[in-house]
Design an enzyme around this catalytic site. Structure first.
Site, PDB file in Angstrom:
ATOM      1  CG  ASP A  81      -1.046  -7.204   1.435  1.00 34.51           C
ATOM      2  OD1 ASP A  81      -0.180  -6.351   1.170  1.00 34.51           O
ATOM      3  OD2 ASP A  81      -2.207  -6.896   1.767  1.00 34.51           O
ATOM      4  CG  HIS A 102      -0.405  -0.078   2.523  1.00 32.85           C
ATOM      5  ND1 HIS A 102      -0.095   1.027   3.268  1.00 32.85           N
ATOM      6  CD2 HIS A 102      -0.076  -1.145   3.301  1.00 32.85           C
ATOM      7  CE1 HIS A 102       0.391   0.657   4.442  1.00 32.85           C
ATOM      8  NE2 HIS A 102       0.426  -0.659   4.488  1.00 32.85           N
ATOM      9  CG  ASP A 145      -2.633   4.109   2.824  1.00 37.45           C
ATOM     10  OD1 ASP A 145      -2.170   3.026   2.422  1.00 37.45           O
ATOM     11  OD2 ASP A 145      -3.599   4.176   3.605  1.00 37.45           O
ATOM     12  CG  HIS A 165      -0.034   2.165  12.921  1.00 46.93           C
ATOM     13  ND1 HIS A 165      -1.367   1.872  12.853  1.00 46.93           N
ATOM     14  CD2 HIS A 165       0.478   1.767  11.732  1.00 46.93           C
ATOM     15  CE1 HIS A 165      -1.648   1.308  11.686  1.00 46.93           C
ATOM     16  NE2 HIS A 165      -0.525   1.231  10.996  1.00 46.93           N
ATOM     17  CD  GLU A 173      -3.286  -1.522   5.296  1.00 41.62           C
ATOM     18  OE1 GLU A 173      -3.542  -2.465   6.054  1.00 41.62           O
ATOM     19  OE2 GLU A 173      -2.692  -0.491   5.688  1.00 41.62           O
ATOM     20  CD  GLU A 174      -1.702   1.998   7.551  1.00 37.08           C
ATOM     21  OE1 GLU A 174      -2.473   1.538   8.395  1.00 37.08           O
ATOM     22  OE2 GLU A 174      -0.523   1.628   7.439  1.00 37.08           O
ATOM     23  CG  ASP A 187       2.345  -0.089   8.149  1.00 36.10           C
ATOM     24  OD1 ASP A 187       1.890  -0.628   7.122  1.00 36.10           O
ATOM     25  OD2 ASP A 187       1.614   0.282   9.096  1.00 36.10           O
TER      26      ASP A 187
HETATM   27  C1  LIG Z   1       4.952 -14.727  18.727  1.00 37.14           C
HETATM   28  C2  LIG Z   1       4.885 -13.293  18.425  1.00 37.14           C
HETATM   29  C3  LIG Z   1       4.144 -13.035  17.212  1.00 37.14           C
HETATM   30  C4  LIG Z   1       3.675 -11.671  17.017  1.00 37.14           C
HETATM   31  C5  LIG Z   1       4.743 -10.696  16.838  1.00 37.14           C
HETATM   32  C6  LIG Z   1       4.310  -9.604  15.998  1.00 37.14           C
HETATM   33  C7  LIG Z   1       5.383  -8.604  15.806  1.00 37.14           C
HETATM   34  C8  LIG Z   1       4.974  -7.532  14.887  1.00 37.14           C
HETATM   35  C9  LIG Z   1       4.900  -7.966  13.473  1.00 37.14           C
HETATM   36  C10 LIG Z   1       4.089  -7.401  12.657  1.00 37.14           C
HETATM   37  C11 LIG Z   1       3.239  -6.258  13.082  1.00 37.14           C
HETATM   38  C12 LIG Z   1       1.966  -6.275  12.431  1.00 37.14           C
HETATM   39  C13 LIG Z   1       1.152  -5.048  12.749  1.00 37.14           C
HETATM   40  C14 LIG Z   1       1.251  -4.066  11.652  1.00 37.14           C
HETATM   41  C15 LIG Z   1       0.025  -3.992  10.852  1.00 37.14           C
HETATM   42  C16 LIG Z   1       0.282  -3.188   9.630  1.00 37.14           C
HETATM   43  C17 LIG Z   1      -0.921  -3.005   8.802  1.00 37.14           C
HETATM   44  C18 LIG Z   1      -1.905  -2.062   9.443  1.00 37.14           C
HETATM   45  O1  LIG Z   1      -1.571  -1.186  10.195  1.00 37.14           O
HETATM   46  N1  LIG Z   1      -3.164  -2.214   9.168  1.00 37.14           N
HETATM   47  C19 LIG Z   1      -4.224  -1.432   9.769  1.00 37.14           C
HETATM   48  C20 LIG Z   1      -5.434  -1.526   8.900  1.00 37.14           C
HETATM   49  C21 LIG Z   1      -6.474  -0.595   9.358  1.00 37.14           C
HETATM   50  C22 LIG Z   1      -7.745  -0.791   8.619  1.00 37.14           C
HETATM   51  C23 LIG Z   1      -8.841  -0.024   9.275  1.00 37.14           C
HETATM   52  N2  LIG Z   1      -9.490  -0.786  10.275  1.00 37.14           N
HETATM   53  C24 LIG Z   1      -4.551  -1.972  11.152  1.00 37.14           C
HETATM   54  O2  LIG Z   1      -4.454  -3.172  11.399  1.00 37.14           O
HETATM   55  O3  LIG Z   1      -4.923  -1.175  12.007  1.00 37.14           O
END
Ligand SMILES: CCCCCCCC/C=C\CCCCCCCC(=O)N[C@@H](CCCCN)C(=O)O
Length: 569
Positions: free
Chosen positions: A220, A126, A128, A466, A192-193, A158
């Site tokens: 993705d 994405h 954004d 974030h 996406e955000e 991100d």
């Molecule tokens: C055994 C440990 C396993 C977990 C460790 C995780 C470590 C972090 C790895 C990845 C982080 C993922 C979180 C990031 C998400 C990025 C995408 C995002 O921010 N998406 C938004 C979409 C919002 C849509 C509107 N509702 C979100 O999820 O908020």
């Protein structure tokens, strides 16, 4: 029952449990493919030149912020579009690549392969980013400055490293004359955000309107290369998100009565709401360990753990409660075992001496796949237990089911092998994506949806998502580019290569070769695991003679006089 009989029964039960525990501990064996490591000295290794670094920094300097649905920095999205256009001239002029601008800002690239019988795949990312509170950052969030080999910027992980990494890899490949067999798509959504309804959903609709029914797999953003996140494992663990948590955003509203603060009521709207919120925080949802993709992840990783932990992780049916307690202690591990709850917004009151006429709070749940939205709503209602608090659904999404991660699942294995070519000391495992992605908009095209970001993380780095001081190291960005290079090259195969039993013999030799004495013509590849598998009588005769020669030729001390037939001498 006599005391003796009771003792015998107890010993029998304990022995049976011990046998089950030990059998599970020693039979959960990981897949161990032999992958060819990508080395910086390889002729096809894409080095992070100054030029590559500069165009990444430039992409990060463009603040393509999404604020809320339909509200995003439109000018900046256009600016990023022209930056991509200028930065990747080969991609944007290649006859093999078609670019469509979707919904004004999103980008859909179609890369045509020569073999139309191969199902195309889809890479997504994405454009954004989320907003950043500049004052809290060590370095300004949209300057992309470098400090201690790290590039600091909103979007560094991100997910502009994905956007730029994919295009760098494609630019490199096309400039070296790469002509894919398998077609593929690259979809860059622009919102996406804020759920991707304007961007990724429109890309998906465009693909549908073209008649696309199926993609082989989708990759993705998602989980990452994690160091020190999983208790007991020292080496890096690259988790590939095979499922995704759902979300439920609830609005809590309390209607109060405005008035003079000198004559307060017993409770104000703010007080009532604060108590409700406090109850919600004090009563986390129960652990769902063992009912979602985390079970597969832990069983997969058990072999990397010291014996005691290995016994525990291989037997979650018995030790689940201990693991749940342990995992609840830290936010990243807590996130994978239960539906989590975050109170993200709280508003009420207009003036210091005026009683608030109402108060509002928002609760954002990330839902474990084993639970339904209704269950969570009911739980919250019961915990709050106060009719003065009105609860309504602001937004929601059910969790995404687990994609296949078996030995013959093409997409999963392509991603897993590409990861291990770059992070050679890492172990890969299926995991559950704890945040949300644009993948929901593509679910009709395939059940093979994977979420992985080529990002190396250490404990504490999760707060950068974030949060403040989002950053990526220069070395990691180089790895990201080369990861996508391998994805594109590896996915261009007809079949999953290296999926043989040879991995079980890898400890004996590095001289492992794979060859079937089978004569094939174009189209015959579909007979493998397909219908009408066959061999000609002549070919079977050749196969027998081939093995005859393998045995006789190998029966020598050293490589001399291979040719036994006089007519070959
Ligand atoms: C055994 C440990 C396993 C977990 C460790 C995780 C470590 C972090 C790895 C990845 C982080 C993922 C979180 C990031 C998400 C990025 C995408 C995002 O921010 N998406 C938004 C979409 C919002 C849509 C509107 N509702 C979100 O999820 O908020």
């Amino acid at each position: 029952m006599s005391c003796k009989q009771l003792c015998i029964t107890l010993v029998a039960i304990c022995s049976a449990l011990l046998v089950i525990v030990l059998v599970r501990t020693f039979t959960l064996v990981p897949r161990k493919d032999v992958v060819i490591a990508c080395k910086t000295a390889d002729s096809d290794f894409i080095k992070l030149t100054d030029q590559i670094l500069k165009r990444f920094q430039k992409a990060l300097q463009i603040d393509t912020i999404s604020f809320k649905r339909g509200e995003y920095n439109r000018d900046q999205l256009l600016l990023l579009g022209s930056h991509l256009q200028k930065s990747f001239p080969v991609v944007h002029s290649s006859p093999l690549v078609k670019l469509d601008i979707i919904a004004n800002y999103s980008r859909l690239y179609t890369i045509s392969g020569s073999n139309t019988s191969l199902t195309p795949y889809l890479l997504t990312a994405h454009l954004d980013v989320v907003p950043a509170i500049a004052e809290e950052w060590e370095l300004p969030p949209f300057d992309a400055q470098i400090k201690d080999e790290f590039i600091y910027a909103r979007g560094a992980i991100d997910f502009k490293q994905g956007i730029m990494g994919i295009l760098e890899a494609l630019e490199y490949l096309l400039s070296k004359g790469f002509k894919p067999n398998r077609s593929f798509y690259i979809g860059f959504g622009h919102d996406e955000e804020v759920t991707g309804v304007d961007g990724a959903r429109a890309i998906s609709q465009e693909l549908q309107s073209r008649g696309l029914k199926q993609v082989e797999f989708l990759l993705d953003e998602g989980l990452a290369v994690l160091n020190g996140f999983i208790p007991g494992i020292k080496k890096p663990v690259a988790l590939i998100g095979i499922g995704e948590k759902g979300f439920l955003t609830l609005k809590l509203y309390v209607k109060g009565e405005a008035g003079h603060s000198s004559m307060p009521l017993k409770e104000t709207a703010i007080g009532i709401l604060a108590k409700a919120v406090s109850k919600i925080e004090d009563n986390p949802l129960p652990s769902m360990l063992g009912y979602g993709p985390e079970k597969e992840m832990l069983e997969h990783l058990a072999h990397e753990m010291p014996l005691a932990a290995r016994i525990v992780m291989s037997n979650l049916w018995l030790f689940g409660p201990i693991v749940s307690w342990f995992f609840s202690q830290k936010p990243p591990t807590n996130a994978i075992i239960r539906t989590v709850t975050s109170v993200t917004m709280f508003n009420g009151g207009v003036k210091t001496n005026v009683l608030p006429s109402d108060a509002t709070a928002y609760i954002n749940h990330r839902i474990h796949p084993a639970q339904s939205l209704q269950e969570i709503m009911d739980y919250d209602r019961a915990v709050i237990n106060d009719d003065r608090v009105q609860i309504s659904v602001e937004d929601s999404m059910v969790a995404a089911a687990g994609s296949p991660s078996g030995e013959n699942d093409f997409g999963y294995q392509i991603i897993s092998n590409s990861i291990r070519q770059i992070w050679t000391n890492a172990t890969t495992a299926p995991g559950m994506m704890i945040g949300n992605t644009d993948t929901k908009h593509y679910k009709d095209f395939t059940k093979n949806i994977y979420r992985f970001s080529p990002t190396v993380m250490f404990p504490g780095d999760e707060k950068r998502f974030h949060g403040v001081n989002e950053r990526i190291s220069k070395n990691n960005y180089e790895q990201a580019i080369n990861f996508y290079y391998h994805i594109i090259v590896n996915a261009d195969k007809r079949l999953l290569m290296g999926n043989t039993d040879t991995r079980h013999y890898a400890m004996f030799t590095k001289n492992i070769y794979r060859f079937c004495p089978t004569v094939m013509f174009l189209g015959d590849e579909k007979r493998f695991h397909g219908i009408n598998e066959r061999i000609s009588k002549k070919n079977y005769e050749q196969a027998i003679n081939f093995y005859y020669h393998v045995i006789t030729n190998a029966d020598q001390r050293s490589l001399i006089n291979i040719h036994q037939h006089s007519d070959e001498l």
